[in-house]
Design an enzyme around this catalytic site. Structure first.
Site, PDB file in Angstrom:
ATOM      1  N   GLY A 162       4.996   2.548  -8.289  1.00 19.07           N
ATOM      2  CA  GLY A 162       5.386   3.174  -7.014  1.00 19.07           C
ATOM      3  C   GLY A 162       5.276   2.201  -5.854  1.00 19.07           C
TER       4      GLY A 162
ATOM      5  CE1 TYR B 167      -1.496  16.057   0.933  1.00 20.09           C
ATOM      6  CE2 TYR B 167      -3.648  16.210  -0.115  1.00 20.09           C
ATOM      7  CZ  TYR B 167      -2.434  15.589   0.027  1.00 20.09           C
ATOM      8  OH  TYR B 167      -2.137  14.497  -0.759  1.00 20.09           O
TER       9      TYR B 167
HETATM   10  P1  NAD Z   1       6.315   7.271  -0.979  1.00 12.81           P
HETATM   11  O1  NAD Z   1       7.243   8.399  -1.203  1.00 12.81           O
HETATM   12  O2  NAD Z   1       6.502   6.406   0.205  1.00 12.81           O
HETATM   13  O3  NAD Z   1       6.314   6.306  -2.284  1.00 12.81           O
HETATM   14  C1  NAD Z   1       6.366   6.845  -3.573  1.00 12.81           C
HETATM   15  C2  NAD Z   1       6.675   5.768  -4.589  1.00 12.81           C
HETATM   16  O4  NAD Z   1       6.737   6.388  -5.878  1.00 12.81           O
HETATM   17  C3  NAD Z   1       8.045   5.076  -4.384  1.00 12.81           C
HETATM   18  O5  NAD Z   1       7.904   3.712  -4.717  1.00 12.81           O
HETATM   19  C4  NAD Z   1       8.935   5.751  -5.431  1.00 12.81           C
HETATM   20  O6  NAD Z   1      10.018   4.954  -5.901  1.00 12.81           O
HETATM   21  C5  NAD Z   1       7.924   5.950  -6.539  1.00 12.81           C
HETATM   22  N1  NAD Z   1       8.338   6.967  -7.515  1.00 12.81           N
HETATM   23  C6  NAD Z   1       8.557   8.293  -7.321  1.00 12.81           C
HETATM   24  N2  NAD Z   1       8.911   8.869  -8.504  1.00 12.81           N
HETATM   25  C7  NAD Z   1       8.917   7.879  -9.432  1.00 12.81           C
HETATM   26  C8  NAD Z   1       9.171   7.836 -10.823  1.00 12.81           C
HETATM   27  N3  NAD Z   1       9.489   8.926 -11.518  1.00 12.81           N
HETATM   28  N4  NAD Z   1       9.090   6.638 -11.452  1.00 12.81           N
HETATM   29  C9  NAD Z   1       8.779   5.491 -10.778  1.00 12.81           C
HETATM   30  N5  NAD Z   1       8.494   5.492  -9.458  1.00 12.81           N
HETATM   31  C10 NAD Z   1       8.561   6.660  -8.796  1.00 12.81           C
HETATM   32  O7  NAD Z   1       4.846   7.921  -1.024  1.00 12.81           O
HETATM   33  P2  NAD Z   1       3.430   7.555  -0.380  1.00 12.81           P
HETATM   34  O8  NAD Z   1       3.179   8.465   0.776  1.00 12.81           O
HETATM   35  O9  NAD Z   1       3.267   6.095  -0.208  1.00 12.81           O
HETATM   36  O10 NAD Z   1       2.455   8.070  -1.529  1.00 12.81           O
HETATM   37  C11 NAD Z   1       1.843   7.219  -2.484  1.00 12.81           C
HETATM   38  C12 NAD Z   1       0.485   7.798  -2.858  1.00 12.81           C
HETATM   39  O11 NAD Z   1      -0.366   7.759  -1.697  1.00 12.81           O
HETATM   40  C13 NAD Z   1       0.546   9.270  -3.295  1.00 12.81           C
HETATM   41  O12 NAD Z   1      -0.377   9.474  -4.325  1.00 12.81           O
HETATM   42  C14 NAD Z   1       0.102  10.014  -2.053  1.00 12.81           C
HETATM   43  O13 NAD Z   1      -0.428  11.279  -2.307  1.00 12.81           O
HETATM   44  C15 NAD Z   1      -0.953   9.045  -1.539  1.00 12.81           C
HETATM   45  N6  NAD Z   1      -1.321   9.260  -0.113  1.00 12.81           N
HETATM   46  C16 NAD Z   1      -0.369   9.293   0.848  1.00 12.81           C
HETATM   47  C17 NAD Z   1      -0.763   9.542   2.167  1.00 12.81           C
HETATM   48  C18 NAD Z   1       0.267   9.620   3.280  1.00 12.81           C
HETATM   49  O14 NAD Z   1      -0.090  10.055   4.382  1.00 12.81           O
HETATM   50  N7  NAD Z   1       1.492   9.193   3.045  1.00 12.81           N
HETATM   51  C19 NAD Z   1      -2.122   9.716   2.489  1.00 12.81           C
HETATM   52  C20 NAD Z   1      -3.059   9.617   1.474  1.00 12.81           C
HETATM   53  C21 NAD Z   1      -2.661   9.394   0.169  1.00 12.81           C
END
Ligand code: NAD
Length: 403
Positions: free
Chosen positions: A53, A240
């Site tokens: 990801g 959440y």
């Molecule tokens: P994002 O949507 O920006 O990135 C998600 C990534 O997952 C992308 O690279 C996408 O291509 C990849 N992805 C999705 N489905 C896929 C699949 N089937 N196969 C391969 N790759 C796949 O999301 P984000 O906000 O950066 O979230 C990443 C993690 O961080 C998550 O676990 C999220 O819960 C956690 N998180 C996010 C936040 C926030 O505020 N954004 C806060 C705390 C934790």
């Protein structure tokens, strides 16, 4: 047909339907420039980082820190839309191309991308083969997947649902396309929706990745793996932490314990989970109520000078809390890099602001302007350097970036 297009922002239900390839060059380039100004982390000790990801959000900033601050080779698995006759491709697709473009110019390390479904066994097998073919053993596995769907064993798509559990939640959110604040009502999830969300966003797939890599002897001695959870405060609790996504995160956190036992006994490494702060990403903007909370939080943290960019947040995580000696851990063994967000004063001020502002005032906050700027920029829009009336020759650009 040569794809010469003028790309304009198109947003539906807070999801961008378009992405601007030229703007994304600046989006990725700016994060890389930020990384270049920050200190090195464990130089020479972390040679290979696998990111699941890594094309956007926290995964992309983690990849940039791995390459530019740790000096590591990176292997990224992400699932992005390629350009087609009708579409220009997703932001993450271009982010990967630009990351490799800049890395080729700046670094001597190697960087691989697999645009494949990370959930599938076939993809895992391909990564395993790629690592074997290139004689790579991994020092760090970052699991940063955010997805709304995951295929089950029969191949049927299981969908997650971002809903409260056992109660109706009423709150404010932005409709970004219309530029208005809206009241939303989200009904409680069914048992099936809870189970499905845990299946999609829980820790099962992270465990599959690590056990498969381990079975193929592809983790180096001392290898670490980390995934990202979110805890948040009272104002986001109902939607959440106490909701379906919170159940999935509890499952992810349990997986950390399982993986930690495994990886510490087999490779003298560790499995970690970090509660990261709320930031603007493709995934977070989609969560009901989150946009209004993040805008108010940004407003408070900017005024208090505790606001951090997504890149700096991840740099600090790896420098101080994954490899450094400033780790803050809670009773559930989670790294709390989000301590500035959940600080009591910050939370109180944020909740006060959320409760006191009118809809118009909310739209005009400095925090909302920052939120919107980040939302547009992560899709390649709102960069002063880019002429958005100019046609883009997608095929030419692809040729240039792939050469
Ligand atoms: P994002 O949507 O920006 O990135 C998600 C990534 O997952 C992308 O690279 C996408 O291509 C990849 N992805 C999705 N489905 C896929 C699949 N089937 N196969 C391969 N790759 C796949 O999301 P984000 O906000 O950066 O979230 C990443 C993690 O961080 C998550 O676990 C999220 O819960 C956690 N998180 C996010 C936040 C926030 O505020 N954004 C806060 C705390 C934790």
């Amino acid at each position: 047909m040569s794809k010469k297009v003028v790309v304009k922002p198109q947003i539906r239900s807070n999801v961008f339907l378009t992405a601007h390839p030229i703007g994304l060059k600046y989006f990725v380039g700016n994060q890389i420039n930020e990384a270049k100004k920050l200190s090195k982390i464990n130089k020479g000790k972390i040679n290979n980082v696998l990111i699941i990801g890594g094309s956007s959000g926290y995964g992309l900033s983690s990849r940039i820190v791995s390459a530019y601050n740790m000096g590591a080779n990176t292997i990224n698995v992400s699932f992005e839309g390629e350009p087609t006759e009708r579409r220009v491709g997703t932001a993450g697709y271009w982010n990967n191309l630009y990351f490799r473009h800049f890395a080729k110019q700046d670094l001597r390390t190697k960087h691989f991308d697999l645009n494949k479904d990370a959930f599938s066994d076939e993809t895992k097998q391909e990564v395993i083969q790629l690592l074997k073919d290139n004689n790579i053993k991994v020092d760090l596995v970052i699991y940063s997947l955010a997805s709304g769907v995951r295929p089950n064993e029969a191949g049927d798509l299981v969908r997650s649902a971002i809903k409260p559990i056992g109660k109706v939640v009423v709150g404010k959110t932005f409709d970004i396309a219309k530029g208005v604040v809206q009241e939303i009502t989200v009904n409680p999830a069914t048992e099936e929706e809870i189970d499905n969300t845990v299946f999609v966003m829980g820790g099962g797939d992270w465990q599959n990745w690590i056990t498969k890599l381990m079975a193929n002897d592809l983790l180096n001695e001392g290898c670490k793996t980390i995934s990202y959870t979110y805890v948040g405060g009272d104002s986001t609790k109902d939607i959440y932490r106490s909701g379906t996504i919170g159940r999935a995160k509890e499952d992810l956190e349990r997986s950390q314990n399982v993986l930690n036992q495994l990886i510490s006994s087999k490779c003298r490494g560790e499995a970690l989970i970090s509660s990261s702060k709320a930031v603007v990403t493709k995934a977070s903007v989609f969560i009901p109520q989150m946009p209004a909370y993040v805008a108010c939080l940004y407003d408070v943290m900017m005024a208090d000078k505790t606001h951090e960019s997504i890149l700096k947040h991840k740099h600090r995580l790896f420098k101080d809390m994954v490899y450094g000696n400033k780790r803050i851990v809670d009773n559930d063994n989670r790294i709390r890099i989000d301590h500035l967000e959940i600080d009591e004063k910050t939370q109180n001020k944020t909740i006060k602001l959320m409760n006191e502002v009118s809809d118009d005032e909310l739209l005009n906050l400095g925090g909302t302007a920052e939120f919107l700027q980040e939302f547009y920029q992560m899709n390649g829009f709102n960069f002063d350097e880019v002429d958005y009336e100019q046609e883009i020759d997608v095929d030419e650009l692809l040729k240039e970036l792939n050469s």
